[in-house]
Enzyme design. Structure first.
Site, PDB file in Angstrom:
ATOM      1  N   HIS A 152      -9.570  -0.004   3.777  1.00  0.00           N
ATOM      2  CA  HIS A 152     -10.121  -0.181   2.429  1.00  0.00           C
ATOM      3  C   HIS A 152      -9.167  -1.053   1.637  1.00  0.00           C
ATOM      4  CE1 HIS A 152     -13.191   2.703   3.254  1.00  0.00           C
ATOM      5  NE2 HIS A 152     -12.260   3.522   3.731  1.00  0.00           N
TER       6      HIS A 152
ATOM      7  N   TYR B 122     -11.238  -5.739  -6.122  1.00  0.00           N
ATOM      8  CA  TYR B 122     -11.226  -6.285  -4.759  1.00  0.00           C
ATOM      9  C   TYR B 122     -10.624  -7.684  -4.643  1.00  0.00           C
ATOM     10  CZ  TYR B 122     -14.428  -2.366  -4.121  1.00  0.00           C
ATOM     11  OH  TYR B 122     -14.982  -1.113  -4.096  1.00  0.00           O
TER      12      TYR B 122
END
Ligand code: DQA
Length: 138
Positions: free
Chosen positions: A97, A22
């Site tokens: 996402h 991430y």
């Protein structure tokens, strides 16, 4: 044009969890970038993050935004409540996402919210949010 940038469960840990997946930027830093991007294009942003499913549903029901950029986190894969909340309003929602969920574990390949969203942006890190915001500004 007002956009709601809505983040779900565990997204408050962005920049501190699974950095290889991430990235290292915090949610606050990412939100600042989204805000600058939108402001430069004459759009206003509101930001909300919650680890609680019901709070996200309530925010979707009550927002006065023209569009919602939603990273629901793991709720994406199983929350029928979130899906129903999205289906219950006319406000368009773009699913986001940061990671490419299709290239990860099997359970991440299915989204129960995609069907009721206008579209999805996956796999571009923090830029997934920017691209989703841009889709409302074209
Ligand atoms: C995520 C992907 C989800 O599968 C995961 O549960 C997250 C983050 C993403 O931004 O890539 O929390 O939504």
């Amino acid at each position: 044009m007002k956009l709601l940038i809505l983040n779900g469960v565990n997204l408050n840990m962005t920049g501190r969890r699974e950095k290889g997946v991430y990235g290292t930027r915090t949610l606050e830093e990412i939100n600042a970038e989204i805000e600058a991007f939108c402001k430069a294009r004459g759009a206003e942003c509101e930001f909300f993050q919650s680890n609680l499913e019901g709070e996200l549903c309530t925010k979707i029901q009550q927002t006065d935004a023209d569009g919602i950029v939603l990273n629901a986190g793991a709720f994406t894969h199983y929350s029928y409540a979130l899906r129903d909340a999205i289906a219950s309003v006319d406000t368009p929602v773009v699913e986001v996402h940061m990671s490419n969920v299709h290239a990860r574990e099997e359970f991440r390949r299915h989204s129960v919210i995609s069907e009721v969203c206008r579209g999805s942006v996956v796999g571009f890190g923090k830029n997934s949010y920017i691209l989703a915001a841009e889709s409302f500004l074209l």
